[in-house]
Design an enzyme around this catalytic site. Structure first.
Site, PDB file in Angstrom:
ATOM      1  N   GLY A 110       0.801  -1.219   0.000  1.00  0.00           N
ATOM      2  CA  GLY A 110       0.000   0.000   0.000  1.00  0.00           C
ATOM      3  C   GLY A 110       0.835   1.271   0.000  1.00  0.00           C
ATOM      4  O   GLY A 110       1.946   1.310   0.527  1.00  0.00           O
ATOM      5  N   ARG A 154      -3.178   8.251   3.576  1.00  0.00           N
ATOM      6  CA  ARG A 154      -3.478   9.041   4.770  1.00  0.00           C
ATOM      7  C   ARG A 154      -2.235   9.548   5.480  1.00  0.00           C
ATOM      8  O   ARG A 154      -2.321  10.438   6.335  1.00  0.00           O
ATOM      9  CB  ARG A 154      -4.344   8.214   5.732  1.00  0.00           C
ATOM     10  CG  ARG A 154      -5.811   8.186   5.347  1.00  0.00           C
ATOM     11  CD  ARG A 154      -6.636   7.415   6.356  1.00  0.00           C
ATOM     12  NE  ARG A 154      -6.507   5.975   6.195  1.00  0.00           N
ATOM     13  CZ  ARG A 154      -7.006   5.079   7.030  1.00  0.00           C
ATOM     14  NH1 ARG A 154      -7.666   5.477   8.119  1.00  0.00           N
ATOM     15  NH2 ARG A 154      -6.860   3.785   6.804  1.00  0.00           N
ATOM     16  N   LYS A 198       4.263   4.155   2.979  1.00  0.00           N
ATOM     17  CA  LYS A 198       3.855   3.993   4.368  1.00  0.00           C
ATOM     18  C   LYS A 198       4.750   3.078   5.171  1.00  0.00           C
ATOM     19  O   LYS A 198       5.217   3.440   6.260  1.00  0.00           O
ATOM     20  CB  LYS A 198       2.405   3.487   4.433  1.00  0.00           C
ATOM     21  CG  LYS A 198       1.909   3.310   5.861  1.00  0.00           C
ATOM     22  CD  LYS A 198       0.431   3.042   5.934  1.00  0.00           C
ATOM     23  CE  LYS A 198       0.048   1.665   5.456  1.00  0.00           C
ATOM     24  NZ  LYS A 198      -1.345   1.330   5.800  1.00  0.00           N
ATOM     25  N   GLY A 238      -7.162  -5.286  -2.716  1.00  0.00           N
ATOM     26  CA  GLY A 238      -7.598  -5.885  -1.467  1.00  0.00           C
ATOM     27  C   GLY A 238      -6.581  -6.845  -0.889  1.00  0.00           C
ATOM     28  O   GLY A 238      -5.637  -7.288  -1.554  1.00  0.00           O
ATOM     29  N   THR A 239      -6.802  -7.200   0.380  1.00  0.00           N
ATOM     30  CA  THR A 239      -5.841  -8.030   1.100  1.00  0.00           C
ATOM     31  C   THR A 239      -5.792  -9.459   0.587  1.00  0.00           C
ATOM     32  O   THR A 239      -4.724 -10.078   0.560  1.00  0.00           O
ATOM     33  CB  THR A 239      -6.167  -8.020   2.598  1.00  0.00           C
ATOM     34  OG1 THR A 239      -7.572  -8.299   2.778  1.00  0.00           O
ATOM     35  CG2 THR A 239      -5.849  -6.662   3.218  1.00  0.00           C
ATOM     36  N   ASN A 266      -1.697   4.074  10.091  1.00  0.00           N
ATOM     37  CA  ASN A 266      -2.291   4.573   8.848  1.00  0.00           C
ATOM     38  C   ASN A 266      -2.115   6.072   8.659  1.00  0.00           C
ATOM     39  O   ASN A 266      -2.351   6.584   7.565  1.00  0.00           O
ATOM     40  CB  ASN A 266      -3.784   4.229   8.798  1.00  0.00           C
ATOM     41  CG  ASN A 266      -4.013   2.737   8.656  1.00  0.00           C
ATOM     42  OD1 ASN A 266      -3.413   2.095   7.797  1.00  0.00           O
ATOM     43  ND2 ASN A 266      -4.861   2.185   9.498  1.00  0.00           N
ATOM     44  N   TYR A 306      39.758  22.416  16.477  1.00  0.00           N
ATOM     45  CA  TYR A 306      39.296  21.574  15.373  1.00  0.00           C
ATOM     46  C   TYR A 306      40.436  20.654  14.981  1.00  0.00           C
ATOM     47  O   TYR A 306      41.519  21.111  14.584  1.00  0.00           O
ATOM     48  CB  TYR A 306      38.874  22.411  14.164  1.00  0.00           C
ATOM     49  CG  TYR A 306      38.629  21.554  12.941  1.00  0.00           C
ATOM     50  CD1 TYR A 306      37.490  20.744  12.865  1.00  0.00           C
ATOM     51  CD2 TYR A 306      39.539  21.515  11.885  1.00  0.00           C
ATOM     52  CE1 TYR A 306      37.271  19.928  11.757  1.00  0.00           C
ATOM     53  CE2 TYR A 306      39.323  20.701  10.787  1.00  0.00           C
ATOM     54  CZ  TYR A 306      38.194  19.914  10.726  1.00  0.00           C
ATOM     55  OH  TYR A 306      37.981  19.104   9.645  1.00  0.00           O
ATOM     56  N   TYR A 332      42.481  21.524   4.682  1.00  0.00           N
ATOM     57  CA  TYR A 332      41.785  21.694   3.392  1.00  0.00           C
ATOM     58  C   TYR A 332      42.314  22.924   2.678  1.00  0.00           C
ATOM     59  O   TYR A 332      42.342  24.028   3.248  1.00  0.00           O
ATOM     60  CB  TYR A 332      40.288  21.831   3.665  1.00  0.00           C
ATOM     61  CG  TYR A 332      39.398  21.890   2.442  1.00  0.00           C
ATOM     62  CD1 TYR A 332      39.540  20.970   1.412  1.00  0.00           C
ATOM     63  CD2 TYR A 332      38.418  22.863   2.329  1.00  0.00           C
ATOM     64  CE1 TYR A 332      38.713  21.010   0.294  1.00  0.00           C
ATOM     65  CE2 TYR A 332      37.580  22.911   1.221  1.00  0.00           C
ATOM     66  CZ  TYR A 332      37.731  21.986   0.207  1.00  0.00           C
ATOM     67  OH  TYR A 332      36.908  22.028  -0.901  1.00  0.00           O
ATOM     68  N   ARG A 366      56.113  32.512  14.462  1.00  0.00           N
ATOM     69  CA  ARG A 366      55.301  33.709  14.653  1.00  0.00           C
ATOM     70  C   ARG A 366      56.229  34.922  14.549  1.00  0.00           C
ATOM     71  O   ARG A 366      57.445  34.815  14.749  1.00  0.00           O
ATOM     72  CB  ARG A 366      54.596  33.690  16.011  1.00  0.00           C
ATOM     73  CG  ARG A 366      55.531  33.646  17.210  1.00  0.00           C
ATOM     74  CD  ARG A 366      54.800  33.320  18.487  1.00  0.00           C
ATOM     75  NE  ARG A 366      55.684  33.383  19.645  1.00  0.00           N
ATOM     76  CZ  ARG A 366      55.504  32.715  20.759  1.00  0.00           C
ATOM     77  NH1 ARG A 366      54.460  31.905  20.882  1.00  0.00           N
ATOM     78  NH2 ARG A 366      56.340  32.854  21.777  1.00  0.00           N
TER      79      ARG A 366
END
Length: 457
Positions: free
Chosen positions: A12, A16, A23, A78-79, A228, A366, A387, A440
């Site tokens: 199905g 709904r 579903k 149908g089932t 459902n 990081y 990166y 630095r």
């Protein structure tokens, strides 16, 4: 014992649900509904599982894989029509077939096993799984005879005043003698308002043939809940969460506030671990004993060792050792491997990195695409610059290294064993073991500069 087969109804669309997702693929506690059903069926001694697929057939098959065979229901008529699609696989085989809906994620293997045994012991041709509820409005009623066998199933709209007082209802799960099932399906008619072939009509056909039709009543109506719409989905989630949390608590896990703790069904947790409120534990996570997780943490598909503490943090798809301390407000991204006795502190992000035993990154760092040795100290504000805009590169920090605060390690770069990196350095070349690296500008103090600046105003 008879041969056993299973037919799972999953064709199905579920209009709904008002969703693009089919579903039976909507998750309950992190796992699609149909997967819950198949997982429970697989706990039984089943020779063959056939899943009836229709809407979203390829997606359902991708989810269930080779755990089931499949039959396609092109049109949902149908089932009974759905079950009949399994004829080429099951017709002519002696044994017992259970038919269960793929939108009943709460059904338990223990209940289905009891249904099988009841069916076999009574040598029935059909057995209906039933339940009692206080308000059976809308459900088909089970009418029994004086011997306790099923006389008929009466739909609510067709029931008399007395029949509507019956609280035992049809849950939509059945056991059938397999040979009798497919023989009876040939006689099911679609002469009804909907023009569909209904599986309960098989019950009436077998009754008319004088066959034994019985019912087995489950003690818990909740496990037969069919989903459902989104309201029922939320209810199934609530029930499954309570069931899962309760099982962990009975196994020795402390959950401070079960109503506000979300643990998916495949999670494993060791004894004497404490889970604090607001925590979500997902996927195939395995947590050791005597851990503390939360509050307000998200753990997804991680393996966590004993006596580890994770507070107010996120960890995904990673291995975390024993006696590790993470958080608050840390982020462990996928493919990280954190060894024992590591400290990952507040506002530290780890991505695809190895952290050796006893190493620390306590504040505002990081560390991505890195191999960090043991007993390393990474100072506040340090970054592996992995990166260049196109490619990512590896940073290696060997055992016993000390990285000063606010350092940038520009990959690819290696910091040798026992080396020191001075605070504020930007490292672009390898650092030899036991060396001190300073990268630095030299400090210059310009005396009386402020006074001169003020004179210009």
């Amino acid at each position: 014992m008879h041969n056993r087969y299973a037919v799972i109804l999953a064709a199905g669309q579920g209009t709904r649900m008002k969703s693009k997702l089919y579903k039976v693929l909507h998750p309950v506690c992190g796992k699609p509904m149909v997967q819950h059903v198949v997982d429970q069926v697989m706990k039984l001694n089943i020779q063959e599982i056939v899943t009836i697929i229709g809407h979203g057939a390829e997606m359902v098959q991708a989810q269930l894989g080779d755990s089931s065979k499949y039959a396609l229901q092109d049109q949902q008529l149908g089932t009974a029509h759905a079950v009949n699609q399994a004829q080429s696989m099951l017709d002519g085989k002696a044994g017992v077939t259970i038919v269960v809906c793929g939108d009943t994620p709460l059904i338990k293997a223990e209940t289905m096993e009891a249904l099988f045994k009841h069916h076999e012991e009574l040598n029935a041709k059909a057995t209906i799984l039933t339940a009692r509820i206080s308000d059976p409005t809308g459900y088909g009623r089970i009418v029994r005879n004086s011997a306790g066998l099923v006389e008929k199933i009466v739909e609510h709209k067709d029931a008399s005043e007395d029949e509507r007082k019956i609280s035992e209802i049809n849950t939509g799960t059945y056991c059938f003698d397999n040979l009798a099932l497919f023989e009876a399906l040939k006689n099911v008619s679609n002469d009804n308002v909907q023009g569909e072939y209904y599986l309960p009509d098989v019950i009436e056909i077998l009754k008319m043939q004088g066959e034994v039709v019985t019912a087995f009543q489950t003690a818990e109506f909740e496990e037969t809940l069919g989903v459902n719409d989104r309201v029922a989905l939320a209810e199934a989630e609530r029930i499954m969460r309570i069931r899962t949390n309760t099982a962990h608590m009975r196994n020795g896990v402390t959950i401070i506030d079960p109503a506000n703790t979300y643990i998916e069904t495949d999670v494993e947790i060791g004894q004497d671990t404490v889970i604090y409120p607001g925590t979500m534990i997902k996927g195939k996570t395995v947590i050791g004993s005597e851990c503390q997780i939360g509050p307000n943490s998200e753990i997804d598909s991680c393996h966590i060792g004993d006596q580890t503490v994770i507070r107010q943090s996120v960890a995904h798809n990673s291995s975390i050792g024993a006696q590790v301390n993470i958080g608050p407000f840390a982020h462990i991204r996928p493919e990280s491997m954190i060894h024992n006795e590591v400290k990952i502190g507040n506002f530290v992000e780890i991505k695809k990195a190895i952290f050796g035993k006893g190493s620390k990154a306590s504040h505002l760092s990081y560390i991505g695409d890195a191999e960090v040795g043991s007993d390393v100290n990474i100072g506040c504000g340090s970054i592996t610059v992995n990166y260049d805009g196109k490619n990512k590169y590896l940073t290696k920090i060997e055992d016993g290294v000390f990285i000063g605060c606010n350092s940038n390690l520009v990959a690819p770069v290696t910091i040798g064993k026992g080396a020191y990196v001075a605070a504020g350095s930007t490292i672009t070349k390898d650092v030899p073991g036991e060396a001190l690296s300073i990268a630095r500008a030299q400090q210059v103090n310009k005396e009386n500069y402020v006074q001169k600046l003020n004179l210009k105003k």
